[in-house]
Write a protein that holds these residues in place. Structure first.
Motif, mmCIF file in Angstrom:
data_model
loop_
_atom_site.group_PDB
_atom_site.id
_atom_site.type_symbol
_atom_site.label_atom_id
_atom_site.label_comp_id
_atom_site.label_asym_id
_atom_site.label_seq_id
_atom_site.Cartn_x
_atom_site.Cartn_y
_atom_site.Cartn_z
ATOM 1 N N THR A 162 0.814 -1.215 0.000
ATOM 2 C CA THR A 162 0.000 0.000 0.000
ATOM 3 C C THR A 162 0.851 1.271 0.000
ATOM 4 N N GLU A 163 2.168 1.113 0.054
ATOM 5 C CA GLU A 163 3.084 2.262 0.145
ATOM 6 C C GLU A 163 3.527 2.718 -1.244
ATOM 7 N N GLN A 164 3.357 4.000 -1.536
ATOM 8 C CA GLN A 164 3.807 4.537 -2.816
ATOM 9 C C GLN A 164 5.330 4.633 -2.841
ATOM 10 N N VAL A 165 5.936 4.105 -3.901
ATOM 11 C CA VAL A 165 7.385 4.143 -4.069
ATOM 12 C C VAL A 165 7.807 5.293 -4.964
ATOM 13 N N SER A 166 7.057 5.521 -6.046
ATOM 14 C CA SER A 166 7.419 6.594 -6.960
ATOM 15 C C SER A 166 6.214 7.072 -7.746
ATOM 16 N N THR A 167 6.275 8.349 -8.152
ATOM 17 C CA THR A 167 5.322 8.892 -9.108
ATOM 18 C C THR A 167 5.808 8.541 -10.510
ATOM 19 N N TRP A 168 5.005 8.878 -11.519
ATOM 20 C CA TRP A 168 5.443 8.591 -12.893
ATOM 21 C C TRP A 168 6.673 9.415 -13.269
ATOM 22 N N ALA A 169 6.716 10.672 -12.833
ATOM 23 C CA ALA A 169 7.894 11.494 -13.133
ATOM 24 C C ALA A 169 9.134 10.944 -12.442
ATOM 25 N N GLU A 170 8.970 10.503 -11.200
ATOM 26 C CA GLU A 170 10.107 9.939 -10.469
ATOM 27 C C GLU A 170 10.550 8.616 -11.085
ATOM 28 N N LEU A 171 9.606 7.796 -11.516
ATOM 29 C CA LEU A 171 9.957 6.524 -12.158
ATOM 30 C C LEU A 171 10.750 6.772 -13.432
ATOM 31 N N ARG A 172 10.328 7.750 -14.223
ATOM 32 C CA ARG A 172 11.060 8.093 -15.448
ATOM 33 C C ARG A 172 12.484 8.532 -15.123
ATOM 34 N N ALA A 173 12.649 9.380 -14.108
ATOM 35 C CA ALA A 173 13.984 9.859 -13.737
ATOM 36 C C ALA A 173 14.869 8.714 -13.258
ATOM 37 N N ARG A 174 14.316 7.799 -12.481
ATOM 38 C CA ARG A 174 15.095 6.665 -11.985
ATOM 39 C C ARG A 174 15.517 5.762 -13.141
ATOM 40 N N ALA A 175 14.610 5.525 -14.080
ATOM 41 C CA ALA A 175 14.936 4.678 -15.231
ATOM 42 C C ALA A 175 16.039 5.300 -16.071
ATOM 43 N N LEU A 176 15.972 6.603 -16.298
ATOM 44 C CA LEU A 176 16.998 7.257 -17.120
ATOM 45 C C LEU A 176 18.337 7.315 -16.396
ATOM 46 N N GLY A 177 18.307 7.404 -15.052
ATOM 47 C CA GLY A 177 19.554 7.331 -14.300
ATOM 48 C C GLY A 177 20.202 5.972 -14.447
ATOM 49 N N LEU A 178 19.400 4.911 -14.351
ATOM 50 C CA LEU A 178 19.922 3.560 -14.560
ATOM 51 C C LEU A 178 20.454 3.399 -15.978
ATOM 52 N N ALA A 179 19.736 3.965 -16.951
ATOM 53 C CA ALA A 179 20.195 3.888 -18.345
ATOM 54 C C ALA A 179 21.552 4.558 -18.506
ATOM 55 N N GLY A 180 21.716 5.718 -17.860
ATOM 56 C CA GLY A 180 23.005 6.412 -17.935
ATOM 57 C C GLY A 180 24.125 5.598 -17.318
#
Length: 300
Positions: A24-42
């Motif tokens: 039930t705990e929110q981990v990320s918003t859509w904007a935050e998920l996008r930023a995390r994915a692009l950081g991993l990509a980098g």
């Protein structure tokens, strides 16, 4: 064409809405998920080139979603490993796939130590967190025929075999899912009770495109009571669930079922059901419950 564009669209349309949840705990918003994915990509592209096969070996966890899209943003190949396999079976897949990098949970990473010398990053560790802060990799169009996912079978009749799925394959599957199978929206949720390395992971893409929540049980697996609690907590819940491995049955006028969700008269919750053989179950008078292999209702 790139599967990362699905996340890009969701982050543009619903930047501040909840995207990924642990229970039930929110981990990320859509904007935050996008930023995390692009950081991993980098981080991946800082040491690896396009087309690199990147393995993900973990129990169900929220990080799988960001890894999936981060790998695609990096123009690399997602190679998920079923966490229920024996380490030797995982090692066979790592060899067969040509994986060059592994992201693993602490437990599975330790189990892989004796059977592979591939570099491993423990999901949730300080080193993993540091990768998220890497300079974001700019998303780009990718050849639609480029390999996106090496989808390995369960190996019940021998060694696991990898199906080569391109960005075009998976984009077509996403469109077909929405056109012919299910029609979620931003007020729906996908509960990952089954392994995300398999069918449940395949459902991520159409649900992300529509901005629907990704809900990963806190247990990281399927527990009947937890699953039903999450269906009650999150809006418009759906799930991919094999009918026999978790000894599940949806008690209704239909046969074994793989998807369950309900809609109340006030429209705040949803009910839709799909049988394992692909035929729809009648929703009128549907009474959902989960029973185990001995016919006992769970929860009582």
């Amino acid at each position: 064409m790139s599967l990362f564009s699905l996340l890009d669209q969701a982050a543009t349309r619903f930047p501040d809405r909840g995207a990924v949840f642990r229970g039930t705990e929110q981990v990320s918003t859509w904007a935050e998920l996008r930023a995390r994915a692009l950081g991993l990509a980098g981080a991946i592209r800082a040491s690896r080139g396009p087309g690199t096969r990147v393995a993900v070996a973990t129990e169900n966890c929220p990080e799988i979603v960001e890894l999936m899209f981060g790998i695609w943003a990096a123009e690399c190949v997602f190679v998920p490993l079923n966490y229920k396999l024996h380490p030797r079976e995982m090692a066979d897949i790592l060899t067969d796939s040509g994986a060059d990098l592994v992201f693993a949970s602490e437990k599975i990473g330790a189990a892989l130590e004796p059977v592979t010398d591939l570099p491993r990053t423990v999901i949730g560790s300080d080193s993993y967190a540091a990768l998220l802060d890497s300079a974001p990799w700019p998303p780009a169009d990718i050849d639609p025929a480029a390999l996106a996912w090496l989808f390995y079978t369960s190996g019940t009749t021998g060694r696991s075999k990898g199906a080569m799925l391109s960005h075009r394959n998976l984009m077509a599957m996403t469109v077909s899912h929405l056109a012919d199978f299910d029609d979620p929206d931003a007020d729906c949720s996908l509960v990952h009770g089954a392994p995300m390395s398999h069918g449940s992971g395949m459902y991520v893409m159409p649900y992300v495109l529509r901005g629907a929540r990704q809900v990963i049980p806190a247990s990281g697996a399927f527990d009947p009571g937890e699953f039903l609690d999450l269906c009650g907590h999150h809006p418009g819940t759906a799930a991919f669930l094999a009918p026999t491995p978790p000894r599940m049955r949806l008690v209704s006028s239909g046969p074994n079922a793989s998807i369950w969700h309900t809609r109340e008269p006030d429209g705040t919750r949803w009910t839709r059901a799909t049988a394992a053989d692909g035929r729809p179950l009648p929703t009128q008078g549907l009474h959902p419950m989960i029973i185990d292999c001995h016919g006992h209702v769970s929860p009582p």
